[in-house]
Enzyme design. Structure first.
Site, PDB file in Angstrom:
ATOM      1  N   LYS A  84       0.831  -1.210   0.000  1.00 38.41           N
ATOM      2  CA  LYS A  84       0.000   0.000   0.000  1.00 38.41           C
ATOM      3  C   LYS A  84       0.867   1.262   0.000  1.00 38.41           C
ATOM      4  CE  LYS A  84      -2.166  -0.987   3.873  1.00 38.41           C
ATOM      5  NZ  LYS A  84      -1.512  -2.257   4.263  1.00 38.41           N
TER       6      LYS A  84
ATOM      7  N   ARG B  93      -9.246   0.889   9.134  1.00 40.96           N
ATOM      8  CA  ARG B  93      -8.837  -0.475   9.453  1.00 40.96           C
ATOM      9  C   ARG B  93      -9.905  -1.217  10.249  1.00 40.96           C
ATOM     10  NH1 ARG B  93      -2.916   0.505   9.231  1.00 40.96           N
ATOM     11  NH2 ARG B  93      -1.727  -1.370   9.589  1.00 40.96           N
TER      12      ARG B  93
ATOM     13  N   ARG C 254      11.764  -5.494   3.802  1.00 43.52           N
ATOM     14  CA  ARG C 254      11.690  -4.061   4.110  1.00 43.52           C
ATOM     15  C   ARG C 254      12.621  -3.733   5.289  1.00 43.52           C
ATOM     16  NH1 ARG C 254       5.865  -1.694   5.091  1.00 43.52           N
ATOM     17  NH2 ARG C 254       5.902  -2.653   7.137  1.00 43.52           N
TER      18      ARG C 254
ATOM     19  N   ARG D 199      11.586  -0.564  11.706  1.00 47.05           N
ATOM     20  CA  ARG D 199      10.353  -0.527  12.500  1.00 47.05           C
ATOM     21  C   ARG D 199      10.349  -1.647  13.533  1.00 47.05           C
ATOM     22  NH1 ARG D 199       5.258   0.130   8.519  1.00 47.05           N
ATOM     23  NH2 ARG D 199       4.327  -0.919  10.284  1.00 47.05           N
TER      24      ARG D 199
ATOM     25  N   ARG E 173      -0.038  -8.609  13.722  1.00 43.03           N
ATOM     26  CA  ARG E 173      -0.607  -7.603  12.803  1.00 43.03           C
ATOM     27  C   ARG E 173      -1.519  -8.278  11.790  1.00 43.03           C
ATOM     28  NH1 ARG E 173       4.695  -5.027  10.714  1.00 43.03           N
ATOM     29  NH2 ARG E 173       3.370  -3.743   9.404  1.00 43.03           N
TER      30      ARG E 173
HETATM   31  P1  AMP Z   1       1.148   0.581   9.278  1.00 43.47           P
HETATM   32  O1  AMP Z   1       2.312   1.500   9.093  1.00 43.47           O
HETATM   33  O2  AMP Z   1      -0.033   0.961   8.465  1.00 43.47           O
HETATM   34  O3  AMP Z   1       1.531  -0.872   9.127  1.00 43.47           O
HETATM   35  O4  AMP Z   1       0.683   0.743  10.801  1.00 43.47           O
HETATM   36  C1  AMP Z   1       1.552   0.443  11.876  1.00 43.47           C
HETATM   37  C2  AMP Z   1       0.753   0.325  13.164  1.00 43.47           C
HETATM   38  O5  AMP Z   1       0.127   1.567  13.455  1.00 43.47           O
HETATM   39  C3  AMP Z   1      -0.376  -0.694  13.141  1.00 43.47           C
HETATM   40  O6  AMP Z   1       0.063  -2.019  13.404  1.00 43.47           O
HETATM   41  C4  AMP Z   1      -1.269  -0.142  14.246  1.00 43.47           C
HETATM   42  O7  AMP Z   1      -0.746  -0.413  15.519  1.00 43.47           O
HETATM   43  C5  AMP Z   1      -1.167   1.358  14.020  1.00 43.47           C
HETATM   44  N1  AMP Z   1      -2.172   1.836  13.040  1.00 43.47           N
HETATM   45  C6  AMP Z   1      -1.936   2.371  11.807  1.00 43.47           C
HETATM   46  N2  AMP Z   1      -3.083   2.713  11.195  1.00 43.47           N
HETATM   47  C7  AMP Z   1      -4.076   2.362  12.061  1.00 43.47           C
HETATM   48  C8  AMP Z   1      -5.476   2.438  12.006  1.00 43.47           C
HETATM   49  N3  AMP Z   1      -6.121   2.923  10.925  1.00 43.47           N
HETATM   50  N4  AMP Z   1      -6.182   1.989  13.076  1.00 43.47           N
HETATM   51  C9  AMP Z   1      -5.576   1.509  14.166  1.00 43.47           C
HETATM   52  N5  AMP Z   1      -4.248   1.392  14.285  1.00 43.47           N
HETATM   53  C10 AMP Z   1      -3.489   1.820  13.243  1.00 43.47           C
END
Ligand code: AMP
Length: 194
Positions: free
Chosen positions: A13, A88, A127, A139, A150
């Protein structure tokens, strides 16, 4: 153009959003990036989100909806944006619809990157390795253990969004197993057909 990119962690994404930013000159709104920035800056939101993110769980709808609501009010979102990693949950999907309706606007499309689960953990590890090799921070949630959580969160809370948007006639699927260029081309085709 107001778009959602949907798909599990590691689906691509972020990579696709960056390419669309260049092509359409609209910002990428990654809630993950915004939350990581808040954690780094040790804001109140960051302090609340840190442990949840490190465990691979979802941050509360209340926090994330507030961040997105503030962000889409900024001037650079006037012509559209790409939501990456948001919504999400079904509550977030309802929230974004209400936010946009209040502004007299709506989403144009929801694009799902369909990927094979087995490829995901490998992509995430790649990554992490690339970030390390480039001297960038890795990360904390890009480990196989946290990735499992996740993915579980994704299936439990996010996957139902595909049915939600399909029922609204808004869901467009693209094959996320294609090359990066191939996926971009598929997305562009979808956008051209809107
Ligand atoms: P990402 O970078 O999108 O993989 O997000 C990393 C982490 O941020 C996720 O595993 C969640 O802990 C938190 N996070 C990101 N976007 C959301 C969302 N829309 N709702 C809830 N938690 C989020």
């Amino acid at each position: 153009m107001k778009l959602i990119l949907l798909g599990p962690p590691g689906a691509g994404k972020g990579t696709q959003a960056q390419r669309l930013v260049e092509k359409y000159s609209i910002p990428q709104l990654s809630t993950g990036d915004m939350l990581r920035a808040a954690v780094k800056a040790e804001t109140e939101v960051g302090l609340r989100a840190k442990a949840v993110m490190e465990a691979g769980e979802l941050v509360s709808d209340e926090i994330v909806n507030a961040i997105v609501s503030d962000r889409i009010d900024e001037a650079d979102c006037a012509n559209g944006f790409i939501l990456d990693g948001y919504p999400r949950t079904l509550a977030q999907a309802d929230a974004v619809e209400a936010m946009l309706a209040a502004k007299g606007t709506h989403l144009d499309a929801v694009i799902e990157l369909v990927v094979d689960d087995k490829a995901l953990v490998g992509r995430i590890m790649k990554r992490a390795e690339e970030a390390k090799a480039a001297g960038q921070p890795v990360r904390k949630d890009d480990t196989p253990e946290v990735f499992d959580e996740r993915l579980r969160e994704y299936y439990k809370k996010t996957a139902p969004l595909t049915g939600y948007y399909h029922a609204k006639g808004m869901l467009k699927n693209v094959d996320g197993m294609d090359t990066i260029e191939g996926v971009t081309a598929q997305i562009e085709k979808v956008l051209a057909s809107l």
